[in-house]
Write an enzyme that holds these catalytic residues in place. Structure first.
Site, PDB file in Angstrom:
ATOM      1  N   HIS A  17       0.847  -1.201   0.000  1.00 41.41           N
ATOM      2  CA  HIS A  17       0.000   0.000   0.000  1.00 41.41           C
ATOM      3  C   HIS A  17       0.885   1.254   0.000  1.00 41.41           C
ATOM      4  CE1 HIS A  17      -3.113  -2.573   2.365  1.00 41.41           C
ATOM      5  NE2 HIS A  17      -3.592  -2.413   1.141  1.00 41.41           N
ATOM      6  N   LYS A  41     -17.852  -6.216   7.690  1.00 41.71           N
ATOM      7  CA  LYS A  41     -16.589  -6.948   7.614  1.00 41.71           C
ATOM      8  C   LYS A  41     -15.946  -6.990   8.995  1.00 41.71           C
ATOM      9  CE  LYS A  41     -12.693  -7.054   4.413  1.00 41.71           C
ATOM     10  NZ  LYS A  41     -12.069  -6.362   3.292  1.00 41.71           N
ATOM     11  N   ARG A  90      -1.644  -6.341  -8.405  1.00 35.08           N
ATOM     12  CA  ARG A  90      -0.523  -7.269  -8.165  1.00 35.08           C
ATOM     13  C   ARG A  90      -0.444  -8.369  -9.205  1.00 35.08           C
ATOM     14  NH1 ARG A  90      -2.650  -8.326  -2.265  1.00 35.08           N
ATOM     15  NH2 ARG A  90      -4.443  -8.319  -3.643  1.00 35.08           N
ATOM     16  N   SER A 128      -2.962  -7.641   3.183  1.00 31.66           N
ATOM     17  CA  SER A 128      -3.276  -7.508   4.612  1.00 31.66           C
ATOM     18  C   SER A 128      -3.655  -8.873   5.180  1.00 31.66           C
ATOM     19  CB  SER A 128      -4.432  -6.521   4.806  1.00 31.66           C
ATOM     20  OG  SER A 128      -4.061  -5.266   4.322  1.00 31.66           O
TER      21      SER A 128
END
Ligand code: PNS
Length: 159
Positions: A17, A41, A90, A128
């Site tokens: 990030h 979440k 990515r 993460s």
């Protein structure tokens, strides 16, 4: 005055990030890093904690602001006058989902453009989720997160 938004969960912020933030900050006059408040979440860190972590690692970056938002990214972007959303990519899996999100965001926010930045090869395996998976077993996360954030992660898993 070009303002962009880089939104995410940042639970926790990773070196991937951080790399995207540094690179995006060079492309825009202002970059708003925005933490999504998602009550559905289950997160490791609260929104306030995640904002605090970002403020800590980004405090020296003059054109970067930290915020949080609820609801749609397109709505928040329009509220703060950001015309571009920044997203990191990515791999092809990221591309597939990010492309869908881009198409939806374009329908929701007519003025909004998305800029994709390819991840540095050092960061393509970082997420993460991976940080949490390693940290929960006490593994080394030095190559995954900013050093300032590491103690907060270790502390969380002590509890
Ligand atoms: O860190 P993440 O999970 O990659 O971030 C995803 C995020 C927060 C950018 C995305 O889920 C988002 O924008 N959520 C807000 C709701 C929304 O506007 N969704 C876009 C249409 S699918």
């Amino acid at each position: 005055m070009k303002k962009a938004i880089y939104a995410g969960s940042f639970d926790p912020v990773t070196l991937g990030h951080l790399d995207i933030i540094h690179r995006a900050a060079k492309l825009f006059d202002t970059l708003v890093v925005a933490v999504l408040e998602n009550p559905n979440k289950c997160s490791l860190f609260t929104v306030e904690e995640r904002k605090k972590h970002l403020e800590l690692v980004l405090c020296k970056m003059e054109n970067v602001e930290v915020a949080s938002f609820r609801g749609l990214l397109a709505d928040f972007a329009s509220e703060i006058g950001a015309t571009t959303a920044v997203r990191g990519l990515r791999n092809a899996v990221d591309f597939a989902s990010e492309y869908q999100m881009y198409l939806i965001n374009r329908k929701l926010g007519k003025e909004m453009e998305t800029v994709f930045l390819a991840a540095d090869e050092e960061h393509i395996s970082l997420s993460s989720t991976n940080v949490k998976e390693v940290a929960v077993f006490g593994g080394n996360i030095d190559f995954m997160v900013p050093q300032e954030i590491k103690p907060f992660i270790i502390e969380k898993y002590k509890k």
